[in-house]
Design a protein around this motif. Structure first.
Motif, PDB file in Angstrom:
ATOM      1  N   THR A  40       0.474  -1.664   0.296  1.00  0.00           N
ATOM      2  CA  THR A  40       0.048  -0.251  -0.023  1.00  0.00           C
ATOM      3  C   THR A  40       1.206   1.780   0.069  1.00  0.00           C
ATOM      4  O   THR A  40       0.777   2.057  -0.485  1.00  0.00           O
ATOM      5  N   LEU A  41       1.873   1.361   0.232  1.00  0.00           N
ATOM      6  CA  LEU A  41       2.930   2.826   0.762  1.00  0.00           C
ATOM      7  C   LEU A  41       3.631   2.526  -0.672  1.00  0.00           C
ATOM      8  O   LEU A  41       3.879   3.685  -0.733  1.00  0.00           O
ATOM      9  N   ALA A  42       4.120   1.348  -1.017  1.00  0.00           N
ATOM     10  CA  ALA A  42       4.711   1.339  -2.475  1.00  0.00           C
ATOM     11  C   ALA A  42       3.912   1.597  -2.975  1.00  0.00           C
ATOM     12  O   ALA A  42       4.104   2.806  -4.440  1.00  0.00           O
ATOM     13  N   PHE A  45       3.465   6.201  -2.517  1.00  0.00           N
ATOM     14  CA  PHE A  45       4.403   7.442  -2.461  1.00  0.00           C
ATOM     15  C   PHE A  45       5.443   6.850  -4.048  1.00  0.00           C
ATOM     16  O   PHE A  45       5.993   7.481  -4.848  1.00  0.00           O
ATOM     17  N   LEU A  46       5.626   5.549  -4.476  1.00  0.00           N
ATOM     18  CA  LEU A  46       6.213   4.631  -5.002  1.00  0.00           C
ATOM     19  C   LEU A  46       6.039   4.614  -6.846  1.00  0.00           C
ATOM     20  O   LEU A  46       6.148   5.863  -7.453  1.00  0.00           O
ATOM     21  N   GLY A  52       0.426  10.299  -9.046  1.00  0.00           N
ATOM     22  CA  GLY A  52       0.404  11.652  -8.102  1.00  0.00           C
ATOM     23  C   GLY A  52       0.054  10.680  -6.745  1.00  0.00           C
ATOM     24  O   GLY A  52      -0.837   9.081  -6.810  1.00  0.00           O
ATOM     25  N   MET A  53       0.461  11.836  -5.798  1.00  0.00           N
ATOM     26  CA  MET A  53       1.219  11.399  -4.517  1.00  0.00           C
ATOM     27  C   MET A  53      -0.776   9.967  -4.016  1.00  0.00           C
ATOM     28  O   MET A  53      -1.621  10.490  -4.664  1.00  0.00           O
ATOM     29  N   GLY A  54      -0.608   9.295  -3.213  1.00  0.00           N
ATOM     30  CA  GLY A  54      -1.458   8.100  -2.649  1.00  0.00           C
ATOM     31  C   GLY A  54      -2.608   7.706  -4.015  1.00  0.00           C
ATOM     32  O   GLY A  54      -3.494   6.686  -3.879  1.00  0.00           O
ATOM     33  N   TYR A  55      -1.407   7.409  -4.627  1.00  0.00           N
ATOM     34  CA  TYR A  55      -2.240   6.645  -6.199  1.00  0.00           C
ATOM     35  C   TYR A  55      -2.709   5.135  -5.673  1.00  0.00           C
ATOM     36  O   TYR A  55      -1.663   4.689  -5.118  1.00  0.00           O
TER      37      TYR A  55
END
Length: 130
Positions: A40-42, A45-46, A52-55
């Motif tokens: 989820t974090l990847a 942020f990745l 776009g952030m939070g994708y």
């Protein structure tokens, strides 16, 4: 068929959100929680570097389905979508806080429980004092 796919994607969303928030609680799911939280974090942020952030790919797929079903003006997140359905317009900053803060708490709990030093059992003396 698109309506069914929309429902299935909503179910998947709620399942992932629930797993991210609560799977750290049970010893049997703690390691899986770390994997899903890391994915989820990847994604946020990745993949977020390009999309776009939070994708979230699930949101991306679901919004494509919803657009084919005729929905327009979809918000940037699944959580915002349902918050607006339930309580009406909500600040995107508030949604971000209400999404990220509990998730970070869950990750902290998971990291602690997965990596805390294990206590060794103290051998008992085997007898009673008298």
């Amino acid at each position: 068929m698109l309506v069914l796919l929309d429902w299935l994607l909503s179910f998947l969303h709620f399942a992932v959100i629930g797993f991210n928030l609560f799977a750290w609680i049970w010893p049997a799911t703690r390691k899986a929680h770390l994997v899903v939280a890391a994915l989820t974090l990847a994604s946020w942020f990745l993949l977020g570097i390009w999309y776009g952030m939070g994708y979230c790919p699930i949101t991306d797929w679901q919004w494509r389905v919803k657009e084919q079903l005729g929905e327009t003006n979809l918000p940037g997140s699944f959580v915002a979508y349902y918050a607006e359905k339930i309580v009406g317009p909500v600040s995107s900053s508030l949604i971000n806080i209400l999404t990220v803060a509990p998730f970070l708490v869950a990750i902290a709990c998971s990291l602690y429980l997965n990596f805390r030093p294990q206590q060794r059992a103290v051998p008992s003396s085997g007898g009673s004092r008298g």
